[in-house]
Each structure stands twice: as C-alpha cells, then as structure tokens.
Design an enzyme around this catalytic site. Structure first.
Site, PDB file in Angstrom:
ATOM      1  N   GLU A   8       4.851  -7.325  -7.432  1.00 23.00           N
ATOM      2  CA  GLU A   8       4.142  -7.031  -8.693  1.00 23.00           C
ATOM      3  C   GLU A   8       2.622  -6.995  -8.483  1.00 23.00           C
ATOM      4  OE1 GLU A   8       5.465  -9.515 -11.888  1.00 23.00           O
ATOM      5  OE2 GLU A   8       7.540  -9.522 -11.222  1.00 23.00           O
TER       6      GLU A   8
ATOM      7  N   GLU B 276      11.017 -16.675 -11.476  1.00 22.18           N
ATOM      8  CA  GLU B 276      10.096 -17.730 -11.931  1.00 22.18           C
ATOM      9  C   GLU B 276      10.790 -19.019 -12.371  1.00 22.18           C
ATOM     10  OE1 GLU B 276       7.632 -15.897 -14.901  1.00 22.18           O
ATOM     11  OE2 GLU B 276       7.193 -14.169 -13.657  1.00 22.18           O
TER      12      GLU B 276
ATOM     13  N   HIS C 205       0.168 -11.247  -8.331  1.00 22.78           N
ATOM     14  CA  HIS C 205      -0.773 -10.942  -9.429  1.00 22.78           C
ATOM     15  C   HIS C 205      -2.081 -11.629  -9.062  1.00 22.78           C
ATOM     16  CE1 HIS C 205       2.002  -8.891 -12.058  1.00 22.78           C
ATOM     17  NE2 HIS C 205       2.857  -9.904 -12.010  1.00 22.78           N
TER      18      HIS C 205
ATOM     19  N   ASN D  17      12.313 -14.234  -7.078  1.00 19.64           N
ATOM     20  CA  ASN D  17      10.990 -13.667  -7.352  1.00 19.64           C
ATOM     21  C   ASN D  17      10.119 -14.660  -8.101  1.00 19.64           C
ATOM     22  OD1 ASN D  17       9.292 -11.230  -7.362  1.00 19.64           O
ATOM     23  ND2 ASN D  17       9.578 -11.230  -9.584  1.00 19.64           N
TER      24      ASN D  17
ATOM     25  N   ASP E 122      -1.187  -6.523  -8.389  1.00 19.61           N
ATOM     26  CA  ASP E 122      -2.339  -5.954  -9.067  1.00 19.61           C
ATOM     27  C   ASP E 122      -3.518  -6.895  -8.769  1.00 19.61           C
ATOM     28  OD1 ASP E 122      -0.850  -6.792 -12.307  1.00 19.61           O
ATOM     29  OD2 ASP E 122      -1.693  -8.113 -10.782  1.00 19.61           O
TER      30      ASP E 122
HETATM   31  O1  G3I Z   1       9.561  -3.206 -26.995  1.00 20.51           O
HETATM   32  C1  G3I Z   1       8.938  -4.059 -27.964  1.00 20.51           C
HETATM   33  C2  G3I Z   1       8.527  -3.239 -29.184  1.00 20.51           C
HETATM   34  O2  G3I Z   1       9.705  -2.744 -29.812  1.00 20.51           O
HETATM   35  C3  G3I Z   1       7.745  -4.137 -30.134  1.00 20.51           C
HETATM   36  O3  G3I Z   1       7.285  -3.354 -31.215  1.00 20.51           O
HETATM   37  C4  G3I Z   1       6.541  -4.731 -29.369  1.00 20.51           C
HETATM   38  C5  G3I Z   1       5.684  -5.618 -30.249  1.00 20.51           C
HETATM   39  O4  G3I Z   1       6.357  -6.838 -30.455  1.00 20.51           O
HETATM   40  O5  G3I Z   1       7.008  -5.526 -28.272  1.00 20.51           O
HETATM   41  C6  G3I Z   1       7.704  -4.700 -27.330  1.00 20.51           C
HETATM   42  O6  G3I Z   1       8.155  -5.509 -26.284  1.00 20.51           O
HETATM   43  C7  G3I Z   1       7.100  -5.930 -25.392  1.00 20.51           C
HETATM   44  C8  G3I Z   1       7.483  -5.479 -23.984  1.00 20.51           C
HETATM   45  O7  G3I Z   1       6.541  -5.966 -23.029  1.00 20.51           O
HETATM   46  C9  G3I Z   1       7.552  -3.967 -23.855  1.00 20.51           C
HETATM   47  O8  G3I Z   1       6.282  -3.425 -24.097  1.00 20.51           O
HETATM   48  C10 G3I Z   1       7.028  -7.444 -25.443  1.00 20.51           C
HETATM   49  O9  G3I Z   1       6.533  -7.829 -26.708  1.00 20.51           O
HETATM   50  C11 G3I Z   1       6.069  -7.936 -24.357  1.00 20.51           C
HETATM   51  O10 G3I Z   1       6.125  -9.355 -24.293  1.00 20.51           O
HETATM   52  C12 G3I Z   1       6.546  -7.406 -23.015  1.00 20.51           C
HETATM   53  O11 G3I Z   1       5.601  -7.819 -22.028  1.00 20.51           O
HETATM   54  C13 G3I Z   1       6.117  -7.715 -20.701  1.00 20.51           C
HETATM   55  C14 G3I Z   1       6.099  -9.123 -20.089  1.00 20.51           C
HETATM   56  O12 G3I Z   1       6.542  -9.061 -18.724  1.00 20.51           O
HETATM   57  C15 G3I Z   1       7.040 -10.032 -20.856  1.00 20.51           C
HETATM   58  O13 G3I Z   1       6.754 -11.336 -20.492  1.00 20.51           O
HETATM   59  C16 G3I Z   1       5.199  -6.804 -19.892  1.00 20.51           C
HETATM   60  O14 G3I Z   1       5.302  -5.465 -20.366  1.00 20.51           O
HETATM   61  C17 G3I Z   1       5.594  -6.860 -18.421  1.00 20.51           C
HETATM   62  O15 G3I Z   1       4.666  -6.155 -17.621  1.00 20.51           O
HETATM   63  C18 G3I Z   1       5.634  -8.296 -17.928  1.00 20.51           C
HETATM   64  O16 G3I Z   1       6.068  -8.302 -16.605  1.00 20.51           O
HETATM   65  C19 G3I Z   1       6.247  -9.597 -16.015  1.00 20.51           C
HETATM   66  C20 G3I Z   1       7.388  -9.497 -15.034  1.00 20.51           C
HETATM   67  O17 G3I Z   1       8.543  -9.038 -15.696  1.00 20.51           O
HETATM   68  C21 G3I Z   1       7.615 -10.828 -14.340  1.00 20.51           C
HETATM   69  N1  G3I Z   1       6.371 -11.279 -13.682  1.00 20.51           N
HETATM   70  C22 G3I Z   1       5.222 -11.366 -14.584  1.00 20.51           C
HETATM   71  C23 G3I Z   1       4.965 -10.023 -15.237  1.00 20.51           C
HETATM   72  C24 G3I Z   1       3.741 -10.064 -16.127  1.00 20.51           C
HETATM   73  O18 G3I Z   1       3.952 -10.955 -17.197  1.00 20.51           O
END
Ligand code: G3I
Length: 373
Positions: free
Chosen positions: A275, A168, A246, A211, A277
């Site tokens: 990715e 990105e 997406h 990507n 969905d």
């Molecule tokens: O692991 C921590 C946990 O310890 C903490 O308690 C909790 C609350 O703050 O956060 C947890 O981390 C989260 C992580 O997902 C794991 O669950 C992050 O806050 C959260 O921001 C993160 O979101 C991920 C997101 O990328 C980050 O921008 C999503 O799961 C993930 O599906 C998403 O995937 C991205 C791709 O990598 C790139 N393309 C877009 C896609 C969707 O945003």
C-alpha cells in the site's frame, strides 16, 4: 500546389517525429539520462517485482484506466472486496464492484491481489451479533468467517493470485500484542490461523498474506514478525507478509528500512509492499487532525525534493531485496485522489504518489524508474 503539399507533409511528419521522439526519449530534466518513457513502471521493473495499484471500480471508467494499463501489472481492489462492501448482510453478497474490477484485470492481463478477508475495519456489524443484538459465540463467528471466506475466495478461485487474508491484527500499543478487535475478543488469536486455513481450502493455488502497517516501527515490526513466524512454524498455509508502507518524507530512515526488509526477508516467505504512498508531510503531521506546520498546503519544490529523495531510497532498498520482494503496490493511482484526502484538514493534500492530478509522471517517477536500471 505540389510544393505546398510536400511542405505540409514535411511539417506533419516532423511534428509527429517530435511528439513520438519526446515520448520515447523523455529527459529527466537535466539530460542526465535518457529513459524510454514508452515503457511503464511494470516494464522497467519486469526483472524485479510486479508493480501494482489500488483501484476503485469508478477509476476503471475514467482516463485512469489507460494509465493503469500502461504502468501496472497488478491491481488491488481498494474497497470492493472488503467484508462490509461485498457481504453487507448475512445472506446477501454484493458482487458487482468486485466483478467489474476482475473483468478489467482479466481483459487487460493484469493480476489481482484480493483485499481483504478479515479486518477489524469495514466489517459488517451483523458478523458479530445475533438476531437479538447480543455478541455471538466464538463458534458462530468462526463459522460465519468460514462461510464468508469460502464464498468470496471460491468465487474467484484460480483468478486471484494472492489474498490479504488477515489485515492489521497486531496492536499499535507498545504494551499489547494483538489488536483488541471484535475478532480477538470473541475468538482469541485462533481466528488468524483459521482464516488462512479457510482461504487455503477455498483456493489451494492462491498465495496467502498477512498484511499490516507501521511495519518499520521496531516494536510493531517484531510483533508482526513473531505472528507470521508462529503461523509458518505451526504449518498454517501462509505464503507471505504484506508491508503496507504508508510512509512520509521523513520515514522510513535508511536503517529502519534496511532492518525491516532484512527482518521480514529472513522468514523465507514472500515479502510484498502492499500500500505504498509517501506523504509530503512529516509522519507526525500525517495525523488527520494536523494542518501543516507552516500552514502551506502547496506542493512546494522543497516538499517535492524530499519526496523524490524518499522514493529513490525506498526503491533502491526494494531493488536490493528484489529476490524476496515479489510485488510493490501503490495505494491509489495519482495525486488526483488518495485515501489521505478522506480527512481534509483545511484543504491539505498529501500529494503521495508518482503521478500528478493530470496523470502525468512527477519527477519522483523518473527517479524511481532509474533505480530499476
Ligand atoms: O461507499 C460509501 C458511500 O456509499 C458513502 O456514501 C460514503 C460516505 O459515508 O462512504 C463510502 O464508503 C467509504 C469507502 O472508503 C469507499 O469510498 C468509507 O466511508 C471509507 O471509510 C472508506 O475508506 C477506505 C478505508 O480503507 C476504510 O478504512 C479507503 O477508501 C481505503 O483507501 C482505506 O484503505 C486501507 C486499507 O484497506 C488497509 N490499510 C490502510 C488503508 C488506508 O486506511
């Protein structure tokens, strides 16, 4: 006594036959076609492209593991290999989650897409600042990027077949080419080519991808195309482009999808859907702060039919470009949990995938399978 036993035996055998029979000969519901449901998506599309899924380490310890083994031949760590989670402090790596996903993949003969080596999101703050909290120089940041990529790609050398190297980097703003990220502000555009060079040096056998998302928007599509073509023409070791996909029940349109797959296929590189969905809300409602227009957050028959139609059209297009598309990865396993749930708006669920919360195939699943044959 003897007749009782033989009757019982007949009953057991017939129950088993019914169960197995229904397992093998799942009807689409209208009997229109018999699909061998003992196979998974990976089997149905074996002659087209790999079928992948984004996973967390936790999912591999639940009933989802069996679904992954049955349906997919590629996995992408959803978060475990990103900069922040795997390299939280300058001299500290956290390998446990990434290693557990690798162990699951290698035990089950599933290929792994590494995700991702350089992104503006989930990058640890220490990467961009010195001990005084000031922004580091371009040289320092590139050295840190090189050390990060060398350590992470090197750890899985020969075991991860493809990497999302840079994620990105293109701006969503129509009047802007590069996203105004710390990477770009500190290093300029060179960080992209450098990231690919560092990754190739660490594992010359890995396929390296750029990507991005909103790849169907004509303006962004051309910016992504321009970036990837320039990298390729400059001899940067790039092997493919990842289209995140997406999408939603009202996108991509037929022409948008055709133009997008044709454009990126013309690069002569691999194309991967990375990715996928399909939200049951229109694109404009995918914004996290929007609740459904009609206030209805149920998975209604109308929403389902629109999702079925969109999935069928997408996979028909993927089938047409199967010589250029080498993998289609779904982002998350089932409607039980999607990244789209991270921003619940009054209980809104987007039901974006092919399996329901009980890990059962939805009608859209059977429509997708049909496009493989
Ligand atoms: O692991 C921590 C946990 O310890 C903490 O308690 C909790 C609350 O703050 O956060 C947890 O981390 C989260 C992580 O997902 C794991 O669950 C992050 O806050 C959260 O921001 C993160 O979101 C991920 C997101 O990328 C980050 O921008 C999503 O799961 C993930 O599906 C998403 O995937 C991205 C791709 O990598 C790139 N393309 C877009 C896609 C969707 O945003």
């Amino acid at each position: 006594m003897k007749s009782f036993l033989s009757a019982a035996l007949v009953a057991i055998v017939s129950v088993l036959l019914v169960f197995c029979g229904s397992g093998r000969q799942a009807q689409k519901g209208n009997g229109a076609s018999v699909i061998d449901s003992s196979k998974g998506l990976k089997d149905h599309f074996a002659n087209s492209f790999a079928i992948g899924v984004a996973v967390s380490p936790r999912a591999l310890k639940t009933d989802e593991a069996a679904l992954i083994r049955q349906q997919f031949n590629s996995i992408t760590p959803e978060n475990a290999m990103k900069m922040g989670p795997i390299h939280p402090r300058e001299n500290e790596y956290f390998w446990r989650d990434a290693d557990s996903i690798m162990a699951f993949a290698e035990t089950n003969g599933i290929r792994v897409r590494g995700h991702n080596l350089c992104w503006h999101n989930q990058s640890p703050r220490w990467m961009f600042t010195n001990e005084k909290g000031d922004t580091v120089s371009s040289e320092t940041l590139l050295q840190r990027l090189k050390e990060h990529i060398t350590a992470v790609v090197g750890r899985y050398k020969g075991r991860i077949y493809a990497w999302d190297v840079v994620n990105e980097a293109i701006s969503d703003r129509k009047d802007e080419y590069m996203r105004n990220s710390p990477w770009y502000r500190i290093c300029g555009e060179q960080f992209i080519a450098k990231a690919f060079e560092y990754a190739h040096a660490a594992d010359p056998g890995a396929l390296l991808f750029y990507n991005d998302y909103n790849e169907i928007d004509p303006v962004k599509r051309e910016k992504i195309y321009r970036l990837v073509k320039r990298l390729k023409d400059a001899g940067v070791p790039i092997h493919g482009v990842g289209l995140q996909a997406h999408w939603a029940i009202n996108e991509p349109g037929d022409e948008e999808l055709e133009n997008t797959l044709a454009r990126f296929s013309s690069l002569g590189l691999q194309v991967q859907i990375t990715e996928l969905d399909i939200s049951v809300y229109n694109k404009e409602h995918n914004a996290r702060e929007r609740k459904p227009e009609d206030g209805n957050t149920d998975f209604t028959a109308d929403k389902e039919q629109k999702q079925i139609d969109r999935y069928r059209k997408c996979f028909a297009a993927f089938h047409k470009y199967r010589k250029q598309i080498s993998s289609v990865t779904f982002w998350n396993i089932s409607d039980r949990a999607s990244w789209l749930d991270n921003f619940p708006v009054r209980g809104r669920k987007d039901y974006p995938l092919l399996f329901d919360k009980n890990l059962q195939p939805k009608k859209a699943y059977w429509e997708v399978v049909e496009t493989a044959h």
